[in-house]
Design a protein around this motif. Structure first.
Motif, mmCIF file in Angstrom:
data_model
loop_
_atom_site.group_PDB
_atom_site.id
_atom_site.type_symbol
_atom_site.label_atom_id
_atom_site.label_comp_id
_atom_site.label_asym_id
_atom_site.label_seq_id
_atom_site.Cartn_x
_atom_site.Cartn_y
_atom_site.Cartn_z
ATOM 1 N N THR A 1 -7.130 12.525 -2.758
ATOM 2 C CA THR A 1 -6.976 12.517 -1.173
ATOM 3 C C THR A 1 -8.208 11.121 -0.787
ATOM 4 O OG1 THR A 1 -6.683 14.476 -1.284
ATOM 5 C CG2 THR A 1 -8.191 14.127 0.481
ATOM 6 N N MET A 2 -9.270 11.107 -1.339
ATOM 7 C CA MET A 2 -10.341 10.296 -1.045
ATOM 8 C C MET A 2 -9.726 9.041 -1.177
ATOM 9 S SD MET A 2 -12.538 12.053 -0.457
ATOM 10 C CE MET A 2 -13.447 10.366 -0.110
ATOM 11 N N PHE A 3 -8.526 8.373 -2.626
ATOM 12 C CA PHE A 3 -8.134 7.382 -2.569
ATOM 13 C C PHE A 3 -6.982 7.005 -1.046
ATOM 14 C CE2 PHE A 3 -4.369 4.400 -3.922
ATOM 15 C CZ PHE A 3 -5.266 4.140 -4.534
ATOM 16 N N LEU A 4 -6.682 8.213 -0.975
ATOM 17 C CA LEU A 4 -5.635 8.056 -0.218
ATOM 18 C C LEU A 4 -5.999 7.878 1.534
ATOM 19 C CD1 LEU A 4 -2.565 10.617 -0.176
ATOM 20 C CD2 LEU A 4 -2.458 8.235 -0.877
ATOM 21 N N MET A 5 -7.351 8.222 1.404
ATOM 22 C CA MET A 5 -8.397 7.596 2.662
ATOM 23 C C MET A 5 -8.411 6.682 2.604
ATOM 24 S SD MET A 5 -12.250 9.574 3.924
ATOM 25 C CE MET A 5 -12.804 9.068 2.451
ATOM 26 N N TRP A 6 -9.024 6.053 1.837
ATOM 27 C CA TRP A 6 -9.506 4.610 1.831
ATOM 28 C C TRP A 6 -8.269 3.820 2.299
ATOM 29 C CZ3 TRP A 6 -7.880 0.797 -1.630
ATOM 30 C CH2 TRP A 6 -8.089 -0.103 -1.138
ATOM 31 N N LEU A 7 -7.538 4.079 1.522
ATOM 32 C CA LEU A 7 -5.572 3.432 1.180
ATOM 33 C C LEU A 7 -5.902 3.094 3.203
ATOM 34 C CD1 LEU A 7 -3.476 2.134 -1.021
ATOM 35 C CD2 LEU A 7 -2.758 3.549 0.250
ATOM 36 N N GLY A 8 -5.794 4.482 3.759
ATOM 37 C CA GLY A 8 -5.131 4.390 5.046
ATOM 38 C C GLY A 8 -6.108 3.609 6.024
ATOM 39 N N GLU A 9 -7.775 3.356 5.739
ATOM 40 C CA GLU A 9 -8.558 2.821 6.315
ATOM 41 C C GLU A 9 -7.903 1.118 5.701
ATOM 42 O OE1 GLU A 9 -12.168 4.191 5.050
ATOM 43 O OE2 GLU A 9 -12.027 6.000 6.526
ATOM 44 N N GLN A 10 -7.318 1.034 5.125
ATOM 45 C CA GLN A 10 -6.974 -0.476 4.292
ATOM 46 C C GLN A 10 -6.018 -0.949 5.355
ATOM 47 O OE1 GLN A 10 -9.199 -2.716 2.797
ATOM 48 N NE2 GLN A 10 -10.234 -0.981 2.790
ATOM 49 N N MET B 1 3.378 18.604 -8.066
ATOM 50 C CA MET B 1 1.722 18.702 -8.588
ATOM 51 C C MET B 1 1.335 17.176 -9.029
ATOM 52 S SD MET B 1 -0.225 20.649 -7.728
ATOM 53 C CE MET B 1 0.386 21.796 -7.385
ATOM 54 N N THR B 2 1.184 16.550 -8.196
ATOM 55 C CA THR B 2 0.933 14.891 -8.897
ATOM 56 C C THR B 2 -0.480 14.985 -8.021
ATOM 57 O OG1 THR B 2 1.510 13.806 -6.644
ATOM 58 C CG2 THR B 2 3.162 14.519 -8.847
ATOM 59 N N ILE B 3 -1.343 13.981 -8.041
ATOM 60 C CA ILE B 3 -2.462 13.167 -8.103
ATOM 61 C C ILE B 3 -2.660 13.491 -6.680
ATOM 62 C CG2 ILE B 3 -2.670 12.364 -10.418
ATOM 63 C CD1 ILE B 3 -3.017 10.066 -9.207
ATOM 64 N N PHE B 4 -1.837 13.577 -5.688
ATOM 65 C CA PHE B 4 -1.729 13.319 -4.022
ATOM 66 C C PHE B 4 -1.157 14.555 -3.531
ATOM 67 C CE2 PHE B 4 -0.647 8.325 -4.157
ATOM 68 C CZ PHE B 4 -2.373 7.987 -4.882
ATOM 69 N N ALA C 1 1.126 -1.540 0.134
ATOM 70 C CA ALA C 1 0.074 0.018 -0.247
ATOM 71 C C ALA C 1 1.035 1.258 0.298
ATOM 72 C CB ALA C 1 -0.627 -0.245 1.640
ATOM 73 N N LEU C 2 1.835 1.109 0.773
ATOM 74 C CA LEU C 2 3.203 2.330 0.662
ATOM 75 C C LEU C 2 4.106 2.868 -0.255
ATOM 76 C CD1 LEU C 2 4.580 2.193 4.577
ATOM 77 C CD2 LEU C 2 2.741 3.498 3.359
ATOM 78 N N ILE C 3 3.670 1.165 -0.872
ATOM 79 C CA ILE C 3 4.228 1.290 -2.646
ATOM 80 C C ILE C 3 2.872 1.685 -3.738
ATOM 81 C CG2 ILE C 3 4.895 0.409 -4.841
ATOM 82 C CD1 ILE C 3 6.862 -1.780 -2.671
ATOM 83 N N ILE C 4 1.813 1.950 -3.237
ATOM 84 C CA ILE C 4 0.788 2.246 -4.602
ATOM 85 C C ILE C 4 1.628 4.179 -4.342
ATOM 86 C CG2 ILE C 4 -1.247 2.090 -4.649
ATOM 87 C CD1 ILE C 4 -1.518 -0.153 -4.597
ATOM 88 N N PHE C 5 1.138 3.886 -2.423
ATOM 89 C CA PHE C 5 0.974 5.413 -2.503
ATOM 90 C C PHE C 5 2.366 6.564 -2.987
ATOM 91 C CE2 PHE C 5 2.876 8.782 0.895
ATOM 92 C CZ PHE C 5 3.213 9.309 0.330
ATOM 93 N N ARG C 6 3.472 6.117 -2.620
ATOM 94 C CA ARG C 6 4.803 6.716 -3.497
ATOM 95 C C ARG C 6 5.019 6.671 -4.878
ATOM 96 N NH1 ARG C 6 6.788 10.388 -1.198
ATOM 97 N NH2 ARG C 6 8.386 10.142 -2.296
ATOM 98 N N LEU C 7 3.881 5.517 -5.263
ATOM 99 C CA LEU C 7 4.292 5.622 -6.893
ATOM 100 C C LEU C 7 2.929 6.844 -7.470
ATOM 101 C CD1 LEU C 7 3.768 2.143 -8.149
ATOM 102 C CD2 LEU C 7 5.594 2.993 -8.426
ATOM 103 N N GLY C 8 1.847 6.953 -6.668
ATOM 104 C CA GLY C 8 0.814 8.183 -6.709
ATOM 105 C C GLY C 8 1.534 9.612 -6.967
ATOM 106 N N THR C 9 2.562 9.624 -6.054
ATOM 107 C CA THR C 9 3.137 10.735 -5.910
ATOM 108 C C THR C 9 4.136 11.167 -6.950
ATOM 109 O OG1 THR C 9 5.184 10.231 -4.978
ATOM 110 C CG2 THR C 9 2.691 10.168 -3.227
ATOM 111 N N TYR C 10 4.731 10.078 -8.179
ATOM 112 C CA TYR C 10 4.946 10.601 -9.387
ATOM 113 C C TYR C 10 4.102 11.217 -9.996
ATOM 114 C CZ TYR C 10 9.196 10.348 -6.432
ATOM 115 O OH TYR C 10 10.680 10.353 -5.902
ATOM 116 N N ILE C 11 2.973 11.035 -10.500
ATOM 117 C CA ILE C 11 2.024 11.107 -11.320
ATOM 118 C C ILE C 11 1.304 12.703 -11.397
ATOM 119 C CG2 ILE C 11 -0.109 10.272 -12.865
ATOM 120 C CD1 ILE C 11 -0.052 7.248 -10.837
ATOM 121 N N PRO C 12 1.933 13.768 -12.362
ATOM 122 C CA PRO C 12 1.031 14.452 -12.568
ATOM 123 C C PRO C 12 0.107 15.155 -12.403
ATOM 124 C CG PRO C 12 3.192 14.247 -14.060
ATOM 125 C CD PRO C 12 2.530 12.550 -13.804
#
Length: 446
Positions: A173-182, A79-82, A33-44
């Motif tokens: 943001t909503m995806f990260l909220m869901w990811l944190g709950e998971q 300025m990525t999706i996260f 899950a944390l790897i997915i989060f870090r990948l999202g910080t590079y999607i502009p």
């Protein structure tokens, strides 16, 4: 005396860890899950020029935008999706908890148990969507006003860009909220804290390189860099010492006779941590300060006179900013401690189980004594957090050191690490107990 390696092996118990398949699954899930989060910080975000954004952050990175970027793990500067990270969710949680303390209806929901908690979580999600939408709209307008030497930051400004940016950032943001709950449910716990932790830790090497680069160019002296690293190590040691410190109240249980056997009579302790609120106060204080100052940072130069004045007084490192930051930390230390620890409920549980504090009458007197002790501990704990968060911030504002060496980031990293290790230890203990129960059942069958 046992060596440090032997003590570490005894605490972690690698043999038990190798057999704990459920714990390993949870750890792998958390890492994934944390790897997915870090990948999202590079999607502009679509429609922006990253070179112009890089120029802007080089100019304003030492201000409020740099602090916001620290919590976002570098996602804001790219300025990525996260880019908004999990901060809208934290701000919404603050608002809901504040309303719970003043609204009888919400307080009734809180006392309803699991069903009430689900409703409050739903309100928090609604608030997250609202706050994320407002912040995303402000970011879109702010990016349209940005320009650098190579041109404007937005390729094609307009309503379509704003709507696309709002949808993208709110969805992130909503995806990260869901990811944190998971992570909390299926991982090793503390999902929201781990997301912030991962963002800070991932950017620490880059912050160290930039600090050394400042030393190479002569902006910082070698002696100051050494002092900074030593100070960071001392702050980490101080945080560990204070987070593990606790006040133990002696609890005595009376003896009682059942037939020919005597039960009870033993003594135990009620541990009260110096910092009961944990890492929540500085995160709450930072998020509340970031909420209005994000818009001020973007529109301060081209906005009205009152906005430019607010931007000047609330700039990072100013006296007003430091005072507000310290006051919010103290307030949320007492506020969150009152939420997570109820002295009256603790005293009632002690009375029901026959326990009492020596020299203190059960019931209201016990609750008052626990509340008095906890208040004094919270005074020390809030002063410790203010010192840890503000002293490095002064050096950062004066010498333009990266925020990742600040007290807030170090406090988050150390406390989340300690909580995660405690979660792993609890899973290991549960696995050991399960193994003992299974072996006992097998022997009983024989």
């Amino acid at each position: 005396m046992a060596s440090a390696a032997e003590q570490l092996a005894a605490n972690i118990n690698f043999g038990t860890f190798a057999k704990a398949t459920e714990l390993k699954k949870r750890i792998w899930f958390t890492l994934g899950a944390l790897i997915i989060f870090r990948l999202g910080t590079y999607i502009p975000v679509p429609g922006i020029d990253p070179r112009v954004l890089n120029e802007v952050f080089q100019q304003q990175g030492s201000g409020i935008l740099g602090m916001f970027d620290m919590f976002a793990g570098g996602a804001l500067s790219r300025m990525t999706i996260f880019a908004l990270n999990i901060m809208p969710y934290i701000s919404a949680s603050i608002i809901v908890q504040l309303l719970t303390a003043v609204s009888p209806q919400l307080e009734t929901l809180k006392k309803e148990g699991e069903s009430g908690r689900k409703k409050l979580n739903q309100y928090t999600r609604y608030g997250t969507v609202l706050l994320a939408t407002v912040q995303a709209w402000g970011l879109a307008i702010g990016m349209e006003a940005m320009s650098g030497a190579s041109g404007p930051a937005v390729v094609e400004p307009g309503m379509f860009f704003r709507i696309a940016t709002v949808i993208t950032l709110v969805g992130g943001t909503m995806f990260l909220m869901w990811l944190g709950e998971q992570i909390t449910a299926r991982g090793i716990g503390n999902g929201i804290s781990l997301i912030i932790f991962a963002g800070i830790v991932a950017e620490l090497p880059r912050a160290l390189v930039s600090t050394l680069e400042l030393g190479r160019t002569g902006a910082l002296s070698a002696l100051f860099i050494i002092f900074l690293l030593v100070m960071a190590a001392a702050v980490v040691f101080f945080i560990v010492f204070m987070e593990r410190a606790q006040r133990r109240l002696l609890v005595q249980y009376p003896k009682r006779q059942v037939g020919n056997r005597v039960f009870g009579g033993e003594a135990s302790h009620l541990p009260l941590k110096i910092n009961t609120a944990g890492v929540i106060p500085p995160i709450f204080a930072s998020s509340l300060l970031l909420l209005p100052l994000t818009a001020v940072g973007f529109a301060g130069n081209g906005g009205p006179e009152w906005l430019r004045t607010a931007s000047a007084y609330l700039a990072h490192g100013t006296l007003l900013y430091m005072v507000l930051y310290a006051a919010m930390i103290v307030f949320f230390s007492f506020f969150y401690t009152a939420i997570v620890f109820n002295p009256a409920e603790t005293a009632d549980n002690l009375r029901k189980n026959g326990g009492f504090l020596p020299g203190v009458r059960p019931g209201k007197n016990t609750a008052d004594f626990i509340d008095y002790t906890l208040t004094r501990l919270t005074v020390i704990g809030s002063a410790y957090m203010v010192a840890v968060c503000l002293l490095p911030e002064i050096l950062i504002s004066q010498h333009s050191v990266p925020f990742y060496f600040g007290g807030t980031s170090l406090l988050i990293v150390v406390t989340v690490t300690m909580d995660t290790v405690a979660q792993i230890h609890s899973h290991l203990l549960a696995h050991q107990y399960e193994g003992l129960i299974k072996r006992a059942k097998l022997r009983g069958k024989k």
